[in-house]
Design a protein around this motif. Sequence first.
Motif, PDB file in Angstrom:
ATOM      1  N   ASP A 116     -21.713  18.805 -33.904  1.00  0.00           N
ATOM      2  CA  ASP A 116     -21.601  20.134 -33.541  1.00  0.00           C
ATOM      3  C   ASP A 116     -22.786  20.430 -32.501  1.00  0.00           C
ATOM      4  N   ALA A 117     -23.896  19.974 -32.914  1.00  0.00           N
ATOM      5  CA  ALA A 117     -25.383  20.349 -32.089  1.00  0.00           C
ATOM      6  C   ALA A 117     -25.373  19.587 -30.767  1.00  0.00           C
ATOM      7  N   ALA A 118     -24.679  18.318 -30.854  1.00  0.00           N
ATOM      8  CA  ALA A 118     -24.521  17.460 -29.497  1.00  0.00           C
ATOM      9  C   ALA A 118     -23.704  18.442 -28.588  1.00  0.00           C
ATOM     10  N   ILE A 119     -22.551  18.803 -29.074  1.00  0.00           N
ATOM     11  CA  ILE A 119     -21.585  19.411 -28.189  1.00  0.00           C
ATOM     12  C   ILE A 119     -22.009  20.755 -27.535  1.00  0.00           C
ATOM     13  N   ARG A 120     -22.974  21.478 -28.579  1.00  0.00           N
ATOM     14  CA  ARG A 120     -23.507  22.656 -28.114  1.00  0.00           C
ATOM     15  C   ARG A 120     -24.614  22.423 -27.095  1.00  0.00           C
ATOM     16  N   THR A 121     -25.268  21.291 -27.303  1.00  0.00           N
ATOM     17  CA  THR A 121     -26.325  20.993 -26.187  1.00  0.00           C
ATOM     18  C   THR A 121     -25.939  20.719 -24.969  1.00  0.00           C
ATOM     19  N   VAL A 122     -24.726  19.912 -24.846  1.00  0.00           N
ATOM     20  CA  VAL A 122     -24.292  19.579 -23.616  1.00  0.00           C
ATOM     21  C   VAL A 122     -23.614  20.933 -22.827  1.00  0.00           C
ATOM     22  N   ILE A 123     -22.998  21.802 -23.773  1.00  0.00           N
ATOM     23  CA  ILE A 123     -22.527  22.862 -22.808  1.00  0.00           C
ATOM     24  C   ILE A 123     -23.617  23.940 -22.486  1.00  0.00           C
ATOM     25  N   ASN A 124     -24.706  23.746 -23.213  1.00  0.00           N
ATOM     26  CA  ASN A 124     -25.794  24.599 -22.698  1.00  0.00           C
ATOM     27  C   ASN A 124     -26.490  24.050 -21.444  1.00  0.00           C
ATOM     28  N   ILE A 125     -26.517  22.609 -21.474  1.00  0.00           N
ATOM     29  CA  ILE A 125     -26.984  22.024 -20.383  1.00  0.00           C
ATOM     30  C   ILE A 125     -25.988  22.416 -18.821  1.00  0.00           C
TER      31      ILE A 125
END
Length: 706
Positions: free
Chosen positions: A262-271
């Motif tokens: 979840d953290a990885a997906i969230r970080t990609v979207i934020n980038i």
Amino acid sequence: MSKRKSSEMSEKEQKKKLKEITTTTTTTTTNNEEQQQPIKNITSEEWIPKKEKYSDRYYEILEKRKELPVWKQKQEFIEIVRNNQVLILVGETGSGKTTQIPQFVVDAGLVKPGTMVGVTQPRRVAATSVAKRVSEEMDYELGQEVGYSIRFEELSSPKTFMKYLTDGMLLRESMNDPLLKRYSVIILDEAHERTLSTDILFGLIKDIIRKRKDLKLIVMSATLESGKFQKYFDNAPLIKVPGRLHPVEIFYTPEPERDYLDAAIRTVINIHEDEDEGDILVFLTGEEEIEDTCAKIQRECKNRGLKPMRTLPLYSTLPIFQQSKIFDTYKERKCIVSTNIAETSLTIDGIVYVVDPGFSKQKTYNPRSRVESLLVAPISKASSNQRAGRAGRTRPGKCFRLYTESAFKKLEPQTHPEILRSNLSSIILQLLRLGVVDLVHFDFMDPPVPETLMRALEVLHYLGALDDEGNLTHVGEIMSEFPLDPQLSKMLIVSPDYNCSNEMLTIAAMLSVPNVFVRPKDCRDDADAAKKTFDHFDGDHLTLLNVYHAFKQEKEDQTWCYDNFLNHRSIKQADSVRSQLARIMNKFKLSLCSGDMNNRNYYTSIKKCLVAGFFMQVAKCEKKNQYFTLGDEQSVIFHPSTGLSRRPEWVIYNEFVLTNQQYIRTLTEIKFDWLMEACPSYFNQGTFPKKSKDAIDRSKRLTGSK
């Protein structure tokens, strides 16, 4: 199967592209025994001729090559390698060492007429993709002057003077050519990965260079474990090449993440929302996780109404044409979701942002329980730094570590060498075949645990590869010639006795390739229904046999595979593997035979032959769905992918899988008395734990076995 047949245009294009690749790639299998002696009476100019005219593409790539950090040290490298037999080169990821150093060796005139420079890679995908890149850089056709060799596939010719090959293939070549006379220069690349085969090659080549003063060895590593390599190779000279061209800013999470996916997906979207242009590289642990994450990122982008982003998976079993997409340029931002292949083996330009959850899948082996499994484990500091370095290739980058700074400080400095956490049966069989009798005093860089060595020798002894004194038997010599696990090799050798060698060739080949069953997320029910049509009542090994027979009956039709959720490329690969294994059987005059399919004992013979190889991988039913493995007494259940719907008393299994549960995968029903026929000495030993011993004794009484 309507969903499958009414597929999108993009999938049809992929099929078309796959067909082009499979029909245009020529795979030549060369005989190492024929090639082991250098070609004589040929000059250097004839062996590596200078081209009169180069293509425009050559000059275009040459300009990019000159920008690589390693190019600046070309003359220094040539001078040192000419004056020394061994050289250690530490070059950060992206320095260009893998593609350029072999070419510098050629330019320096170090490749003698009729010989080659051999470059080892730990991964198949790296060997093939780098060979393709270097052939383009040198303006040659792949498979001619520049070739590659991976397990069950070789693309080379009598003109080849540069070959990229997996470390395991060079080890196998040394069995027929103990002094590696076909090579003037050997480059052990990615040495920091410390794979099992690389560690064995260290010891073998260290011995060879004492006997062959004309052989040059270059050890290339991406991490600063250089001191250890230098000491091992008698204080060999060291060259350091900078890699990262730009600084990388590193960010940590303030608190530990509960769910790294979840953290990885969230970080990609934020980038994607907040950062400037630039491609993203996300490190995850395995195929299923990667495919799910790619789909979730796309869904999240769509739900939020963000501008398009191209998500591309990358893992070793992905078809090559799909892997190559990561190098293509797109109008939209690229997000590559990869295993640790992208850590050092492949360099992808355009990456500006790296998302690192801090995990990878690592092989572990417990010699006491004899369980080898892939476990998700924290990476080392060295791996973490490698991943961060991926962000600074084209301009200043950012690395988002999904763990705290204090967690980073607690990571191991280096990844433990594979030799310390692997089943050594195959490697020891190869060493014994090479004439290395004193295994305890073999020059390992990191000696394996004695218990692991003892366990491997024990397995080989029960399989009949070693006699009571620990010497290689005739059966053991033949087993070492097969590029397979010892259990599969033994199964093939005894198959003529059971009148089923053709069937065993098929099963061994199907077990040696990526999964032949495709299970797309959007139509899993259809895929499962299609698989059921191939399922055999007695188990999964026979299911694989059904798939192969049906594939041949349908004349290897690609559309039929697609409609039945089968991986056409995997089955074609199995067909090629089968042919090569058949050649080895013919070499040793092992007859190729088949029983009568209408005979009621047809499948019994096949199952008995499977037991002859896998009698140490047996599970006994304990209660309804619960089994325990004989000997190590691990509590296991059947993997969901099995087609064995019944719960028989005894099964053999091909693989132990450890995830959130302990599974056994690829199963076939057997009878206890077949085990006693296969290896009575194993089942009569007095060292079994109580539960296993009780089960064996009870079954002996019931069947009258001795």
